[in-house]
Design a protein around this motif. Structure first.
Motif, PDB file in Angstrom:
ATOM      1  N   GLY A  18       0.784  -1.220   0.000  1.00 46.83           N
ATOM      2  CA  GLY A  18       0.000   0.000   0.000  1.00 46.83           C
ATOM      3  C   GLY A  18       0.818   1.273   0.000  1.00 46.83           C
ATOM      4  O   GLY A  18       0.278   2.364  -0.053  1.00 46.83           O
ATOM      5  N   PHE A  19       2.144   1.158   0.058  1.00 46.99           N
ATOM      6  CA  PHE A  19       3.020   2.320   0.090  1.00 46.99           C
ATOM      7  C   PHE A  19       3.917   2.305  -1.138  1.00 46.99           C
ATOM      8  O   PHE A  19       4.219   1.254  -1.688  1.00 46.99           O
ATOM      9  CB  PHE A  19       3.888   2.309   1.358  1.00 46.99           C
ATOM     10  CG  PHE A  19       3.086   2.510   2.608  1.00 46.99           C
ATOM     11  CD1 PHE A  19       2.972   3.759   3.177  1.00 46.99           C
ATOM     12  CD2 PHE A  19       2.421   1.447   3.200  1.00 46.99           C
ATOM     13  CE1 PHE A  19       2.226   3.953   4.324  1.00 46.99           C
ATOM     14  CE2 PHE A  19       1.672   1.628   4.344  1.00 46.99           C
ATOM     15  CZ  PHE A  19       1.568   2.884   4.911  1.00 46.99           C
ATOM     16  N   GLY A  20       4.361   3.484  -1.567  1.00 43.73           N
ATOM     17  CA  GLY A  20       5.289   3.569  -2.692  1.00 43.73           C
ATOM     18  C   GLY A  20       4.749   2.879  -3.925  1.00 43.73           C
ATOM     19  O   GLY A  20       3.607   3.078  -4.325  1.00 43.73           O
ATOM     20  N   PHE A  21       5.583   2.018  -4.516  1.00 40.47           N
ATOM     21  CA  PHE A  21       5.214   1.348  -5.760  1.00 40.47           C
ATOM     22  C   PHE A  21       4.685  -0.070  -5.534  1.00 40.47           C
ATOM     23  O   PHE A  21       4.465  -0.803  -6.475  1.00 40.47           O
ATOM     24  CB  PHE A  21       6.421   1.297  -6.698  1.00 40.47           C
ATOM     25  CG  PHE A  21       6.850   2.667  -7.159  1.00 40.47           C
ATOM     26  CD1 PHE A  21       6.053   3.397  -8.037  1.00 40.47           C
ATOM     27  CD2 PHE A  21       8.019   3.228  -6.709  1.00 40.47           C
ATOM     28  CE1 PHE A  21       6.421   4.657  -8.446  1.00 40.47           C
ATOM     29  CE2 PHE A  21       8.403   4.495  -7.118  1.00 40.47           C
ATOM     30  CZ  PHE A  21       7.604   5.215  -7.989  1.00 40.47           C
ATOM     31  N   SER A  22       4.489  -0.455  -4.269  1.00 39.54           N
ATOM     32  CA  SER A  22       4.006  -1.809  -4.000  1.00 39.54           C
ATOM     33  C   SER A  22       2.524  -1.937  -4.352  1.00 39.54           C
ATOM     34  O   SER A  22       1.826  -0.964  -4.592  1.00 39.54           O
ATOM     35  CB  SER A  22       4.217  -2.159  -2.529  1.00 39.54           C
ATOM     36  OG  SER A  22       3.340  -1.398  -1.728  1.00 39.54           O
ATOM     37  N   SER A  23       2.051  -3.181  -4.346  1.00 39.07           N
ATOM     38  CA  SER A  23       0.637  -3.450  -4.608  1.00 39.07           C
ATOM     39  C   SER A  23      -0.230  -2.754  -3.572  1.00 39.07           C
ATOM     40  O   SER A  23       0.202  -2.522  -2.441  1.00 39.07           O
ATOM     41  CB  SER A  23       0.374  -4.955  -4.541  1.00 39.07           C
ATOM     42  OG  SER A  23       1.103  -5.610  -5.533  1.00 39.07           O
ATOM     43  N   PRO A  27      -9.042  -2.522   0.764  1.00 40.93           N
ATOM     44  CA  PRO A  27      -9.170  -2.617   2.223  1.00 40.93           C
ATOM     45  C   PRO A  27      -9.970  -3.826   2.689  1.00 40.93           C
ATOM     46  O   PRO A  27      -9.783  -4.291   3.804  1.00 40.93           O
ATOM     47  CB  PRO A  27      -9.878  -1.308   2.597  1.00 40.93           C
ATOM     48  CG  PRO A  27      -9.495  -0.362   1.516  1.00 40.93           C
ATOM     49  CD  PRO A  27      -9.422  -1.206   0.263  1.00 40.93           C
ATOM     50  N   SER A  28     -10.827  -4.357   1.836  1.00 38.40           N
ATOM     51  CA  SER A  28     -11.573  -5.563   2.214  1.00 38.40           C
ATOM     52  C   SER A  28     -10.665  -6.796   2.235  1.00 38.40           C
ATOM     53  O   SER A  28     -10.995  -7.803   2.843  1.00 38.40           O
ATOM     54  CB  SER A  28     -12.734  -5.789   1.247  1.00 38.40           C
ATOM     55  OG  SER A  28     -12.242  -5.973  -0.077  1.00 38.40           O
ATOM     56  N   GLU A  29      -9.495  -6.707   1.577  1.00 40.95           N
ATOM     57  CA  GLU A  29      -8.558  -7.835   1.519  1.00 40.95           C
ATOM     58  C   GLU A  29      -7.380  -7.683   2.482  1.00 40.95           C
ATOM     59  O   GLU A  29      -6.718  -8.663   2.809  1.00 40.95           O
ATOM     60  CB  GLU A  29      -8.010  -7.965   0.097  1.00 40.95           C
ATOM     61  CG  GLU A  29      -9.055  -8.232  -0.956  1.00 40.95           C
ATOM     62  CD  GLU A  29      -8.491  -8.116  -2.364  1.00 40.95           C
ATOM     63  OE1 GLU A  29      -7.263  -8.131  -2.525  1.00 40.95           O
ATOM     64  OE2 GLU A  29      -9.290  -8.003  -3.299  1.00 40.95           O
TER      65      GLU A  29
END
Length: 146
Positions: A18-23, A27-29
């Motif tokens: 969820g930060f930077g370039f990551s996936s 929010p449900s997952e």
């Protein structure tokens, strides 16, 4: 990272989900909690065979590291893993002492729940460039990817 690696150290750098370039799972997952982020970090390290680590933590990583250190104190880390040291950088570990940006101050205010709907790309781009200390060098395509 290069100087550490060339000095004979094994360096593993990762981006929290969820930060930077990551996936960015929905929010449900994924809850994006510190506990869940710490669980993911440990899983990555275990799968990569890391048994002893010197942690260099930045921003949100400071809070994740604090969770991991609390687990170490409570004896809740995997038996095969040891935190040898931890260095915190650019984190607001004590909110009262942090130099929060206006947007962060608003998030902590009663207006906080309204903030995501008020975000505008030009403001976001300016803030990211400001954080990086790079007023014009970051391509729009990279900001768009965020």
């Amino acid at each position: 990272i290069d100087s550490l690696s060339s000095g004979g150290l094994h360096v593993l750098a990762h981006d929290h989900l969820g930060f930077g370039f990551s996936s960015k799972p929905a929010p449900s997952e994924y809850s994006y909690s510190l506990i869940e982020q710490a669980d993911v970090a440990l899983e990555v390290w275990m799968r990569r065979g890391v048994r002893r680590a010197h942690l260099l933590c930045h921003d949100m990583g400071d809070s994740v590291c604090a969770e991991l250190l609390a687990r170490a104190v409570r004896g809740q880390l995997p038996a095969a893993f040891t935190i040898a040291s931890a260095t915190f950088t650019n984190g607001g570990m004590v909110v009262e002492l942090a130099n929060l940006r206006l947007g962060q101050q608003l998030l902590l205010s009663p207006l906080g729940p309204l903030m995501p709907g008020l975000s505008f790309r030009p403001i976001f781009a300016a803030q990211i460039r400001s954080i990086l200390g790079n007023a014009s060098g970051l391509p729009d395509s990279e900001i768009e990817a965020m």
